[in-house]
Design an enzyme around this catalytic site. Structure first.
Site, PDB file in Angstrom:
ATOM      1  N   SER A  57      -2.611  24.120  -0.033  1.00  0.00           N
ATOM      2  CA  SER A  57      -3.382  23.445   0.994  1.00  0.00           C
ATOM      3  C   SER A  57      -2.946  21.986   1.098  1.00  0.00           C
ATOM      4  CB  SER A  57      -4.875  23.515   0.658  1.00  0.00           C
ATOM      5  OG  SER A  57      -5.636  22.835   1.617  1.00  0.00           O
ATOM      6  N   GLY A  58      -2.654  21.549   2.320  1.00  0.00           N
ATOM      7  CA  GLY A  58      -2.213  20.181   2.541  1.00  0.00           C
ATOM      8  C   GLY A  58      -0.715  20.007   2.529  1.00  0.00           C
TER       9      GLY A  58
ATOM     10  N   THR B 182       0.222  24.582   8.544  1.00  0.00           N
ATOM     11  CA  THR B 182      -0.274  24.719   9.912  1.00  0.00           C
ATOM     12  C   THR B 182       0.559  23.903  10.887  1.00  0.00           C
ATOM     13  OG1 THR B 182      -2.527  25.095   9.086  1.00  0.00           O
ATOM     14  CG2 THR B 182      -2.299  24.411  11.380  1.00  0.00           C
TER      15      THR B 182
ATOM     16  N   ASN C 285      -7.059  18.387   1.951  1.00  0.00           N
ATOM     17  CA  ASN C 285      -6.478  18.436   3.294  1.00  0.00           C
ATOM     18  C   ASN C 285      -7.597  18.284   4.312  1.00  0.00           C
ATOM     19  OD1 ASN C 285      -5.038  18.933   5.588  1.00  0.00           O
ATOM     20  ND2 ASN C 285      -4.486  21.024   5.090  1.00  0.00           N
TER      21      ASN C 285
ATOM     22  N   SER D 266      -7.632  21.866   6.598  1.00  0.00           N
ATOM     23  CA  SER D 266      -7.151  22.958   5.746  1.00  0.00           C
ATOM     24  C   SER D 266      -7.502  24.309   6.357  1.00  0.00           C
ATOM     25  CB  SER D 266      -7.795  22.849   4.357  1.00  0.00           C
ATOM     26  OG  SER D 266      -7.430  23.935   3.553  1.00  0.00           O
ATOM     27  N   SER D 267      -6.515  25.190   6.448  1.00  0.00           N
ATOM     28  CA  SER D 267      -6.761  26.557   6.919  1.00  0.00           C
ATOM     29  C   SER D 267      -7.467  27.334   5.814  1.00  0.00           C
ATOM     30  CB  SER D 267      -5.436  27.248   7.278  1.00  0.00           C
ATOM     31  OG  SER D 267      -4.797  26.594   8.332  1.00  0.00           O
TER      32      SER D 267
ATOM     33  N   GLY E  67      -1.076  29.215  -0.111  1.00  0.00           N
ATOM     34  CA  GLY E  67      -0.161  29.226  -1.242  1.00  0.00           C
ATOM     35  C   GLY E  67      -0.899  29.494  -2.537  1.00  0.00           C
TER      36      GLY E  67
ATOM     37  N   GLU F 253      -2.942  29.044  -5.759  1.00  0.00           N
ATOM     38  CA  GLU F 253      -4.026  28.095  -6.013  1.00  0.00           C
ATOM     39  C   GLU F 253      -4.436  28.127  -7.477  1.00  0.00           C
ATOM     40  OE1 GLU F 253      -6.257  27.775  -1.684  1.00  0.00           O
ATOM     41  OE2 GLU F 253      -7.342  28.641  -3.384  1.00  0.00           O
TER      42      GLU F 253
END
Length: 981
Positions: A103-104, A108, A155, A158-159, A361, A363
């Protein structure tokens, strides 16, 4: 590659001298510091999030990469998008682009740039249906971000779900449709967030005025996609209902003895809100919140009341389920907007596909639960596919080129995938069994079962199996050794999150909603409570099935990869935390990727392109070779450099084993390029200079003769045209002056001025002296009012003294003549400039009929009803200006220094409503010009004025039914009611 020198590091990690973490990080850091955020590993792109806007994107950048080979330009997302698009279009291959990272890391944004590239290079013929599909594809990102993204500590956008989008292309390579699959929405975020984090963006866009621009953008995107206004409104109501549902609290009330307790809602107004927003009966909503209905073995229905804890659990489960169904409905609605229309494979041919996978990704958090377990399982599956496909691609290319394939050793994570998904004994199977077992099955019992099944597995351990590992807690934690590193999971909540259960009462409630959008989200609510149904699949099994389907889908396509790296946890630009990046490089398997790519040959290039780049380094190939084939020429070049032992010759490509060989060739080329450039520049500049000189000589000769010709032609034509200019009465007014050649422009300007003066003299000579005063007045009026007032009466004869006219003033012209004689004897004025009846309004808001007399000495206001008695006389030399409107009305405001402004409307004219404003302006302006002073004339539809120090405004209101002009007074303003339009 263009635009990159050795100071920017290696553009491809395959070219590193040593494949170690230290060398990898050194090259990554160097390129990041130089603003090079993209680097290749063969055909895999490594992207580092810069956390700032860089000038790397847009139409110019797209044009540089369009139609180019992957290695012809510096590493870029556009290069990967172009490679996937060309493979799809030229070879009719289904392709996919897999974007991964934590994330980040910029996943996206990377997917957005890929979509923008595809949209920019397609549909050159501007077909309307293709443009519609492109708009929907681009706008879908905005909508999905609103409902699936949130601000986290890592993020700001973040998605919180995985996304795979298929884009369908026709045989021309234009997008004709698409389809989106979503994975594992983090619906628990609806209930609670970590400190410093937020819920999904959609909630704030509905509530927060600061989010207004985002809300408008999402609403517009939904409109473009095809959401109806009713559907958008329904979505907003559902979001509001979730918020109100979360505010509902429960309390247990005592009734009689302590054993008799009744559950109630603390604030039933919230229940009213939820019922209204979901279009369901209030009583049914309250009933579902406080109790559940179950069917006994004899099909008898029993209502079982909740405790406060059970009601809170049911409320939270409902909120999560409603948001998940809403999100799934939005995705499905977008898919319906993107689906191909009127496509017949027999007529249009088979569509090809580019898939774009933007997925979470690996985590690792301080506390990792069921969500992280699923996400990391997903990454294990993708890593397994990644290595298999990379090896498959390598082996296929070797076989295609006739190069012997050598086995490559790599870490096979199949054992980890098997640990998770193996039937009967895998972690997901054990979890499903625990969820389906009747009785009090707890997370601790689930963990004990895992310990029993996997006590000897090399990638699984727990505190029970390893009592000396005090980082884990007994009965709670277990650890899996993933390919990216060890991760400790907390088993607490695994069973509840895997069951993901929602009482049937809520499903039936929402299915029976009168809101068609909400009702469509709950088809399972139509099931009768007494029906015996198959146990629904658990969340873990559903996710595993979706991952298996995803991997099968990706395996059927030609893959391209984008590996995203987050440079630091602070989300700041120009900072690369080496320790943080090392961790990501490890769990993304990038070093493993480099090793696989370099296991055989570090680089491979077609013979033609190899020669195009390095032919200047060999006398046998520069400038063009005369050997039998490109392969023979390449062999001669390598022999001259003594590099033939480090290469292998394929059917169409040269395979280079060591990066040092490429470095040697690049160094030779770099030394020769400046010399070649100077040689080419010298020859080309000489050619250009000679060509330019010859052209200039020819141009100047042609220009000289052409100018002479144009001058002669122009003068002859003007002489012909102006032969009849002396003929009255027009004196050449209708003659057109031709545009002259540039050299004659000053001469023609002088001639035009002289002609205008001559023609004016001819016209003035024929004007009777009696009409000169009227002509001067009309000229003055034209100078003041032209282009400012629509009509100012220039075409009529100006009589000036209308009160003395028996036609205009039949009943009182004699009385006015007597008054005029008296004033002439008293004030000694020379001439009457203007006179007329007027309707005036004063500072007391009173409107009266008056007469206006303008002489060369005074401005008089007269009273017609009393033999034109003088009510006010203002010296003409203090009159500074007047104001009129731009319409046909006869309103005029006279301004005098030291006096109140006079507001009047000319009226009682013959013919009625005759336009005399221009006449008044003209005679007064001409008189002032004769005295050598200026008169200010203002044209405005809202005229400011001053009376006794008070500021007021006067305007005109057309009123066809009004018989005569009159004033309407209001606080601080006058309005002239004008009978005309």
């Amino acid at each position: 590659m263009e635009d990159e020198g050795p100071e920017c590091g290696k553009p491809d990690f395959v070219l590193l001298d040593q494949v170690t973490m230290e060398d990898f990080m050194e090259n990554l850091k160097l390129r990041f510091e130089k603003g090079r955020i993209y680097t290749y590993i063969g055909e895999v792109l490594v992207s580092v999030n810069p956390y700032q806007e860089l000038p790397l994107y847009g139409p110019e950048a797209i044009a540089r990469y369009q139609g180019r080979e992957l290695y012809e330009r510096p590493p870029h997302l556009y290069a990967v998008a172009n490679a996937a698009y060309r493979a799809m279009k030229q070879r009719s291959r289904d392709t996919c682009i897999v974007i991964s990272g934590e994330s980040g890391a910029g996943k996206t944004e990377a997917s957005k740039h890929i979509m923008q590239y595809i949209a920019a290079v397609t549909n050159p013929s501007q077909r309307a249906e293709v443009e519609r599909v492109k708009d929907v594809l681009l706008k879908s990102t905005c909508v999905l971000e609103a409902f699936g993204n949130a601000r986290t500590n890592r993020n700001h956008n973040s998605s919180r779900f995985g996304k795979y989008m298929d884009i369908n292309f026709d045989f021309k390579g234009d997008p004709v449709g698409g389809h989106i699959h979503s994975y594992l929405l983090e619906k628990s975020r609806v209930l609670k967030q970590h400190v410093g984090e937020r819920n999904f963006h959609a909630f704030y866009q509905v509530l927060d005025s600061d989010e207004k621009s985002h809300h408008q953008a999402v609403t517009e995107a939904m409109r473009v996609i095809g959401f109806s206004p009713e559907e958008v409104a329904s979505v907003h109501r559902i979001l509001a209902a979730i918020l109100h549902l979360g505010n509902i609290k429960f309390v247990e009330l005592e009734e009689g003895s302590l054993e008799q307790r009744r559950l109630a809602v603390t604030d039933e107004v919230l229940v009213d809100h939820v019922a209204e927003l979901t279009a369901t009966p209030r009583g049914m909503v309250l009933r579902c919140l406080l109790a559940r209905t179950v069917a006994s073995g004899g099909r008898e229905l029993i209502e079982k009341g909740h405790t406060a804890a059970e009601a809170s659990y049911a409320r939270d489960a409902c909120a999560k389920a409603v948001y998940q169904r809403l999100f799934e409905w939005v995705v499905d609605r977008i898919n319906r907007g993107m689906e191909p229309r009127d496509r017949d494979p027999r007529r249009d041919g088979k569509d090809t596909v580019i898939g774009v996978l933007d997925i979470y990704g690996f985590e690792v958090f301080p506390v990792n639960s069921f969500e992280q377990f699923c996400i990391n399982y997903c990454n294990e599956k993708l890593q397994q596919l990644f290595i298999q496909l990379i090896l498959k691609q390598e082996q296929e290319e070797y076989e295609r080129e006739g190069i012997a394939w050598q086995s490559v050793e790599y870490f096979n994570n199949a054992t980890i995938v098997d640990l998770v998904e193996r039937p009967h004994r895998g972690i997901l199977a054990v979890l499903d069994e625990a969820c389906s077992t009747a009785g009090p099955i707890t997370d601790r019992i689930f963990l004990q079962t895992l310990d029993t099944h996997h006590r000897h597995h090399p990638h699984y351990t727990s505190r029970q199996l390893c009592p000396t590992d005090k980082t884990m807690e007994f009965g709670r934690d277990f650890r899996i050794k993933h390919y990216a590193g060890d991760v400790m999971y907390s088993a607490e909540g695994f069973i509840d999150k895997n069951r993901d259960s929602l009482f049937q009462d809520f499903k039936r409630l929402l299915y029976n909603s009168t809101d068609p959008t909400l009702r469509a989200m709950w088809p399972d609510g139509q099931q009768d409570i007494t029906e015996v149904t198959k146990r629904p699949l658990t969340a873990g099994t559903l996710f595993k099935n979706s991952m298996v389907a995803l991997v099968e889908n990706l395996a059927s396509k030609e893959p391209f990869y984008v590996r995203c790296i987050k440079p630091n946890e602070d989300k700041v630009a120009a900072k690369l935390d080496e320790g943080h990046c090392r961790h990501q490089v490890a769990y993304l398997g990038l070093l493993e990727n480099v090793r696989v790519r370099r296991a055989g040959f570090a680089s491979r290039q077609p013979y033609s392109r190899f020669l195009l780049r390095y032919k200047m380094t060999c006398e046998y190939t520069w400038p063009n070779h005369l050997l039998g084939s490109d392969r023979a020429a390449v062999s001669a070049l390598l022999e001259q450099h003594g590099l033939q032992g480090d290469v292998a010759f394929g059917h169409s490509k040269l395979f280079i084993r060591s990066p040092r060989t490429l470095v040697t060739l690049e160094q030779s080329r770099a030394c020769l390029i400046p010399i070649i450039v100077l040689l080419l520049q010298k020859a080309w500049r000489g050619t250009l200079a000679r060509r330019h000189c010859r052209r200039l000589r020819a141009i100047y000769t042609i220009m000289r003769w052409f100018r002479r010709h144009k001058v002669r032609t122009h003068l002859a034509e003007m002489q012909r045209r102006f032969q009849a200019a002396r003929q009255p009465p027009l004196y050449g007014r209708d003659l057109v002056w031709l545009p002259p050649p540039a050299v004659l422009q000053p001469f023609q300007d002088i001639c035009q001025a002289l002609f205008c003066r001559w023609r004016a003299r001819q016209l003035v000579k024929n004007i009777p002296p009696s009409d000169m005063a009227q002509i001067k007045a009309k000229v003055a009026a034209m100078a003041a009012l032209q282009e400012l007032r629509q009509d100012w009466g220039c075409r009529r004869a100006w009589a000036r003294d209308y009160l003395s006219s028996a036609t205009d003033n039949p009943t009182a012209s004699g009385l006015f003549a007597q008054r005029l004689k008296t004033l002439r004897e008293k004030d000694g004025f020379g001439a009457v400039l203007f006179s007329s009846h007027v309707r005036k309004v004063n500072r007391f808001n009173k409107s009266r009929d008056r007469a206006l007399l303008l002489t060369d000495r005074h401005l008089y206001k007269l009273e017609p009803g009393r033999q034109y008695r003088v009510m006010r006389a203002v010296p003409l030399d203090v009159v500074t200006g007047l104001s009129v409107t731009s319409g046909r009305d006869q309103l005029v405001v006279l301004h005098a220094r030291g006096y109140d402004d006079l507001v009047v409307c000319l009226h009682r004219s013959r013919p009625p409503l005759d336009n005399r404003i221009g006449e008044l302006v003209g005679v007064l302006a001409a008189h002032c010009q004769g005295e050598g002073r200026a008169l200010e004339v203002r044209v405005s539809d809202c005229i400011p004025l001053t009376q006794r120090g008070a500021r007021r405004l006067v305007s005109v209101e057309p009123k066809p039914e009004q018989p005569e002009p009159d004033f309407r007074c209001s606080r601080g303003a006058f309005t002239l009611l004008w009978p005309g339009c």
